[in-house]
Enzyme design. Structure first.
Site, PDB file in Angstrom:
ATOM      1  N   ASN A   6     -30.368  -7.110 -18.688  1.00 36.76           N
ATOM      2  CA  ASN A   6     -30.697  -5.869 -17.981  1.00 36.76           C
ATOM      3  C   ASN A   6     -31.305  -6.224 -16.630  1.00 36.76           C
ATOM      4  O   ASN A   6     -32.451  -6.661 -16.563  1.00 36.76           O
ATOM      5  CB  ASN A   6     -31.690  -5.069 -18.855  1.00 36.76           C
ATOM      6  CG  ASN A   6     -32.223  -3.839 -18.152  1.00 36.76           C
ATOM      7  OD1 ASN A   6     -31.698  -3.417 -17.127  1.00 36.76           O
ATOM      8  ND2 ASN A   6     -33.279  -3.259 -18.713  1.00 36.76           N
ATOM      9  N   TRP A   7     -30.513  -6.020 -15.579  1.00 41.35           N
ATOM     10  CA  TRP A   7     -30.970  -6.434 -14.251  1.00 41.35           C
ATOM     11  C   TRP A   7     -31.855  -5.392 -13.568  1.00 41.35           C
ATOM     12  O   TRP A   7     -32.295  -5.600 -12.431  1.00 41.35           O
ATOM     13  CB  TRP A   7     -29.766  -6.795 -13.373  1.00 41.35           C
ATOM     14  CG  TRP A   7     -29.072  -8.038 -13.848  1.00 41.35           C
ATOM     15  CD1 TRP A   7     -29.507  -8.894 -14.825  1.00 41.35           C
ATOM     16  CD2 TRP A   7     -27.821  -8.575 -13.380  1.00 41.35           C
ATOM     17  NE1 TRP A   7     -28.614  -9.931 -14.991  1.00 41.35           N
ATOM     18  CE2 TRP A   7     -27.571  -9.763 -14.123  1.00 41.35           C
ATOM     19  CE3 TRP A   7     -26.894  -8.191 -12.416  1.00 41.35           C
ATOM     20  CZ2 TRP A   7     -26.431 -10.542 -13.916  1.00 41.35           C
ATOM     21  CZ3 TRP A   7     -25.754  -8.958 -12.214  1.00 41.35           C
ATOM     22  CH2 TRP A   7     -25.529 -10.123 -12.959  1.00 41.35           C
ATOM     23  N   LYS A   8     -32.042  -4.261 -14.228  1.00 38.30           N
ATOM     24  CA  LYS A   8     -32.938  -3.225 -13.694  1.00 38.30           C
ATOM     25  C   LYS A   8     -32.647  -2.971 -12.208  1.00 38.30           C
ATOM     26  O   LYS A   8     -31.485  -2.958 -11.811  1.00 38.30           O
ATOM     27  CB  LYS A   8     -34.403  -3.613 -13.940  1.00 38.30           C
ATOM     28  CG  LYS A   8     -34.655  -3.998 -15.391  1.00 38.30           C
ATOM     29  CD  LYS A   8     -36.122  -4.135 -15.739  1.00 38.30           C
ATOM     30  CE  LYS A   8     -36.243  -4.547 -17.198  1.00 38.30           C
ATOM     31  NZ  LYS A   8     -37.607  -4.530 -17.678  1.00 38.30           N
ATOM     32  N   HIS A  92     -34.589   3.402 -22.597  1.00 35.77           N
ATOM     33  CA  HIS A  92     -35.385   2.231 -22.183  1.00 35.77           C
ATOM     34  C   HIS A  92     -36.808   2.692 -21.847  1.00 35.77           C
ATOM     35  O   HIS A  92     -37.001   3.776 -21.302  1.00 35.77           O
ATOM     36  CB  HIS A  92     -34.747   1.555 -20.970  1.00 35.77           C
ATOM     37  CG  HIS A  92     -35.407   0.252 -20.648  1.00 35.77           C
ATOM     38  ND1 HIS A  92     -36.578   0.189 -19.923  1.00 35.77           N
ATOM     39  CD2 HIS A  92     -35.102  -1.014 -20.999  1.00 35.77           C
ATOM     40  CE1 HIS A  92     -36.948  -1.085 -19.832  1.00 35.77           C
ATOM     41  NE2 HIS A  92     -36.073  -1.834 -20.472  1.00 35.77           N
ATOM     42  N   GLU A 164     -38.264  -3.053 -28.287  1.00 36.67           N
ATOM     43  CA  GLU A 164     -38.938  -3.555 -27.094  1.00 36.67           C
ATOM     44  C   GLU A 164     -40.349  -2.982 -27.030  1.00 36.67           C
ATOM     45  O   GLU A 164     -40.549  -1.873 -26.513  1.00 36.67           O
ATOM     46  CB  GLU A 164     -38.173  -3.124 -25.837  1.00 36.67           C
ATOM     47  CG  GLU A 164     -36.763  -3.666 -25.780  1.00 36.67           C
ATOM     48  CD  GLU A 164     -36.264  -3.748 -24.340  1.00 36.67           C
ATOM     49  OE1 GLU A 164     -35.937  -4.853 -23.909  1.00 36.67           O
ATOM     50  OE2 GLU A 164     -36.246  -2.722 -23.647  1.00 36.67           O
ATOM     51  N   GLY A 170     -41.794  -7.188 -19.200  1.00 37.62           N
ATOM     52  CA  GLY A 170     -42.134  -7.583 -17.834  1.00 37.62           C
ATOM     53  C   GLY A 170     -43.549  -8.102 -17.661  1.00 37.62           C
ATOM     54  O   GLY A 170     -44.030  -8.234 -16.542  1.00 37.62           O
ATOM     55  N   SER A 207     -40.151  -9.884 -22.263  1.00 37.97           N
ATOM     56  CA  SER A 207     -40.557 -11.215 -21.802  1.00 37.97           C
ATOM     57  C   SER A 207     -39.810 -12.366 -22.492  1.00 37.97           C
ATOM     58  O   SER A 207     -40.388 -13.422 -22.758  1.00 37.97           O
ATOM     59  CB  SER A 207     -42.071 -11.383 -21.931  1.00 37.97           C
ATOM     60  OG  SER A 207     -42.737 -10.452 -21.086  1.00 37.97           O
ATOM     61  N   GLY A 228     -34.664  -8.919 -19.454  1.00 35.01           N
ATOM     62  CA  GLY A 228     -34.787  -8.328 -18.126  1.00 35.01           C
ATOM     63  C   GLY A 228     -34.950  -9.410 -17.072  1.00 35.01           C
ATOM     64  O   GLY A 228     -34.013 -10.142 -16.755  1.00 35.01           O
ATOM     65  N   GLY A 229     -36.170  -9.540 -16.566  1.00 34.66           N
ATOM     66  CA  GLY A 229     -36.473 -10.433 -15.444  1.00 34.66           C
ATOM     67  C   GLY A 229     -35.770 -11.790 -15.476  1.00 34.66           C
ATOM     68  O   GLY A 229     -35.136 -12.189 -14.489  1.00 34.66           O
TER      69      GLY A 229
HETATM   70  P1  PGA Z   1     -38.287  -8.283 -19.467  1.00 32.33           P
HETATM   71  O1  PGA Z   1     -37.602  -6.849 -19.715  1.00 32.33           O
HETATM   72  O2  PGA Z   1     -37.390  -9.314 -20.073  1.00 32.33           O
HETATM   73  O3  PGA Z   1     -38.369  -8.400 -17.972  1.00 32.33           O
HETATM   74  O4  PGA Z   1     -39.628  -8.220 -20.126  1.00 32.33           O
HETATM   75  C1  PGA Z   1     -36.932  -6.565 -20.900  1.00 32.33           C
HETATM   76  C2  PGA Z   1     -36.343  -5.177 -20.840  1.00 32.33           C
HETATM   77  O5  PGA Z   1     -37.001  -4.282 -20.309  1.00 32.33           O
HETATM   78  O6  PGA Z   1     -35.226  -4.936 -21.306  1.00 32.33           O
END
Ligand code: PGA
Length: 248
Positions: A6-8, A92, A164, A170, A207, A228-229
């Site tokens: 998920n590149w947000k 999400h 999540e 994050g 994370s 994500g990140g």
């Molecule tokens: P993160 O995000 O890996 O940056 O913690 C995960 C997500 O929100 O899907």
């Protein structure tokens, strides 16, 4: 196992194009990994063209709950299905908490995905306040019930649930794997009570990074990760694929 990236809103469209190109050209994806990339909506058409005929799927980060009409700024499940998008994230925590999406909106988005034959990835998770007040169970149950009770899941459509915990997203503060396993089992049982024979995959997100990815993918009740990140950096993606190739 599933690896959903998920590149947000981390990258510009040109950075996404670069990362999409790099992943396609040089990333070795282990045969046991099903990769899906969720770039911004700006990059979906490009991603679809680039990955046509490959094993890598493309998903959208958010959809509207109506199929078409006067909804300025919205993109529907029907519209993304038309370009071949396979998945949509639904509920999400950033949508729930920053954009105030309630459980009834999440429910309508689930229905919209099923109508358009897009596979939704339902995200659920408790906040740190829920946790402190001993309400984690209540929160998860409520999110699952509101989204899934009595919903008609199309035949042959799998159900993806991403657990999540909001406090782990994050923050660098990933959830303890033993706790993830315990909660994943609870989620599985809860969903099975509502949909007895559904094909269900449970992902962990929050994370996830090269240093901890295997501690989640190795869990009996976890079928993959939503990252994500760490998934927005090629080197981290390559490191995680490498680790997964060598441990599963
Ligand atoms: P993160 O995000 O890996 O940056 O913690 C995960 C997500 O929100 O899907």
């Amino acid at each position: 196992m599933y690896f959903f990236a998920n590149w947000k809103m981390y990258l510009t469209a040109s950075q996404e194009a670069m990362l999409l190109g790099q992943i396609k050209a040089t990333l070795t994806i282990p045969s046991q990994v099903s990769l899906a990339l969720f770039p911004t909506a700006l990059s979906l058409t490009h991603a679809m063209n680039l990955y046509k005929g490959t094993r890598t799927a493309i998903g959208i980060q958010n959809i509207s709950w109506v199929p078409r009409g006067a909804y300025t700024g919205a993109i529907s499940a029907l519209q993304v299905a038309d370009i071949g998008i396979q998945y949509a994230l639904v509920g999400h925590s950033e949508r729930r908490h920053i954009f105030q999406e309630k459980n009834d909106a999440v429910r309508k988005k689930m229905e919209a995905c099923f109508d358009a034959k897009i596979t939704p990835v339902l995200c659920v998770g408790e906040t740190s306040a829920d946790r402190e007040e001993g309400k984690s169970d209540y929160r998860l149950k409520k999110q699952l019930h509101k989204a899934l009770k009595d919903i008609t899941i199309p035949e042959h459509m799998p159900l993806f649930i991403a657990y999540e915990p909001v406090w782990a997203i994050g923050t660098g503060q990933a959830c303890d794997p033993a706790e993830v396993e315990h909660i994943a089992l609870r989620i599985r049982e809860e969903v099975q009570q509502m949909h007895e024979n559904v094909e269900m995959y449970i992902l962990y997100g929050g994370s996830v990074k090269p240093q901890n990815v295997v501690s989640y993918t190795a869990l009996a009740n976890i079928d993959g990760v939503l990252v994500g990140g760490a998934s927005t950096m090629y080197d981290n993606m390559a490191a995680m694929m490498n680790i997964l190739a060598n441990t599963h």
